[in-house]
Structure formats: C-alpha cells, structure tokens
Scaffold this motif. Structure first.
Motif, short mmCIF file in Angstrom:
data_model
loop_
_atom_site.label_atom_id
_atom_site.label_comp_id
_atom_site.label_asym_id
_atom_site.label_seq_id
_atom_site.Cartn_x
_atom_site.Cartn_y
_atom_site.Cartn_z
N ARG A 112 0.84 -1.19 0.00
CA ARG A 112 0.00 0.00 0.00
C ARG A 112 0.87 1.24 0.00
O ARG A 112 2.06 1.18 0.33
CB ARG A 112 -0.92 0.02 1.22
N GLN A 113 0.26 2.36 -0.40
CA GLN A 113 0.87 3.67 -0.31
C GLN A 113 -0.15 4.61 0.32
O GLN A 113 -1.33 4.58 -0.05
CB GLN A 113 1.24 4.21 -1.68
N ALA A 114 0.29 5.45 1.24
CA ALA A 114 -0.61 6.42 1.86
C ALA A 114 -1.07 7.44 0.82
O ALA A 114 -0.28 7.90 -0.01
CB ALA A 114 0.10 7.13 3.01
N ILE A 115 -2.36 7.79 0.86
CA ILE A 115 -2.92 8.80 -0.03
C ILE A 115 -2.78 10.16 0.65
O ILE A 115 -3.26 10.35 1.77
CB ILE A 115 -4.39 8.50 -0.35
N LEU A 116 -2.11 11.08 -0.03
CA LEU A 116 -1.87 12.41 0.53
C LEU A 116 -2.88 13.44 0.05
O LEU A 116 -3.17 14.40 0.76
CB LEU A 116 -0.45 12.87 0.17
N ASP A 117 -3.40 13.26 -1.17
CA ASP A 117 -4.36 14.23 -1.72
C ASP A 117 -5.06 13.62 -2.92
O ASP A 117 -4.56 12.68 -3.54
CB ASP A 117 -3.62 15.51 -2.14
N LEU A 118 -6.23 14.16 -3.24
CA LEU A 118 -6.97 13.84 -4.46
C LEU A 118 -7.12 15.14 -5.22
O LEU A 118 -7.66 16.11 -4.70
CB LEU A 118 -8.35 13.26 -4.12
N ARG A 119 -6.62 15.17 -6.45
CA ARG A 119 -6.60 16.40 -7.24
C ARG A 119 -7.42 16.26 -8.51
O ARG A 119 -7.37 15.24 -9.18
CB ARG A 119 -5.17 16.73 -7.66
N ALA A 120 -8.13 17.33 -8.85
CA ALA A 120 -8.81 17.38 -10.14
C ALA A 120 -7.75 17.66 -11.21
O ALA A 120 -6.93 18.56 -11.05
CB ALA A 120 -9.86 18.47 -10.15
N VAL A 121 -7.76 16.86 -12.26
CA VAL A 121 -6.78 16.98 -13.34
C VAL A 121 -7.53 16.97 -14.67
O VAL A 121 -8.52 16.26 -14.82
CB VAL A 121 -5.78 15.79 -13.30
N VAL A 122 -7.05 17.75 -15.63
CA VAL A 122 -7.59 17.71 -16.99
C VAL A 122 -6.46 17.24 -17.89
O VAL A 122 -5.38 17.83 -17.90
CB VAL A 122 -8.11 19.10 -17.44
N ASP A 123 -6.70 16.15 -18.64
CA ASP A 123 -5.63 15.59 -19.47
C ASP A 123 -5.47 16.37 -20.78
O ASP A 123 -6.16 17.37 -21.01
CB ASP A 123 -5.85 14.10 -19.71
#
Length: 139
Positions: A63-74
């Motif tokens: 596992r890896q700790a989740i630090l943030d969830l970001r809105a991204v536009v590809d």
C-alpha cells in the motif's frame, strides 16, 4: 475512520517493480501522482488516513498512503483524478485478490495488516514462492 482504495498494479511483477516505477516518477516530477478516470466521491474519508492498496499479479500485497486527491484535466481536455501518493511502499500481509477494473473503495476492516518490515519471514521469500506456499496451505 479512514477509507482506502484498492487498485490493480498492471504491468508490475513485484513490489520491487512498483518501487522502481515510483522512483522514476518521483525523479521526473518530484512526486508520485497516479491518474485515474473516476474521482472518488468519499474524499474526506479517504484523506483521513486512507491508503491505496495495490494488487500485483493476483495478490494484494502493498500500500501507499494517499496524501491528496486532485482534479486533473488531461491533454484531450478530459477530467481525471490525480491521486497524490506517499512514495514509500508499505508491504502488507499478502492476500489473494481476483481481477477487477478501475479502483474500488476498500474498508479499513478489510485491509490486511502491514508486515513488520525487513527481516519478516514472508518478506524474504520471492513473491511467486509465497503465492505457491499459500495455495498449498503452508503459510
């Protein structure tokens, strides 16, 4: 209580493969962001100590700790979610896990415990040998 995510680690053969890929990403971008198509709706629960659990070759094993969830536009203008992850990979007590698409929510009560670290007996065995020993009931 933290809510986790679980995802297949497509293309990786082992935790070492994943760690190499992460090191390359961090060297190139300064951070490890995994981009997904869908954005988790339960953001606050995930950011309250959640991790991304990786399934490698049919086995949930790190596992890896989740630090943030970001809105991204590809590049094509499509909205995505960038999951910012701690680059440290934490091995967990391996569990078999069948295939699925995308990510799934993973309740804390279902998450396997972390392995103690270097020197842990199971950690010293190659992943394929651990898998075979588990299938025949020896570990």
């Amino acid at each position: 209580m933290a809510l986790h995510l679980i995802k297949l680690c497509v293309g990786a053969e082992s935790i070492a493969d994943l760690e190499e890929w992460i090191a390359e990403r961090v060297a190139a971008a300064g951070e490890h962001v995994h981009t997904t198509r869908m954005t988790p709706k339960r953001r606050e629960e995930i950011l309250d100590g959640g991790s991304l659990y990786w399934v490698i070759r049919g086995e949930l094993n790190c596992r890896q700790a989740i630090l943030d969830l970001r809105a991204v536009v590809d590049a094509e203008g499509i909205s995505r979610c960038g999951i910012l992850l701690d680059p440290r990979v934490v091995p967990v007590d391996p569990r078999p896990r069948g295939p699925f698409q995308g990510w799934r929510y993973f309740e804390a009560k279902d998450a396997p415990p972390d392995l103690a670290g270097p020197g842990e007996a199971a950690d010293e065995l190659p992943m394929e040998l651990r898998r075979e020993l588990r299938l025949i009931g020896l570990i």
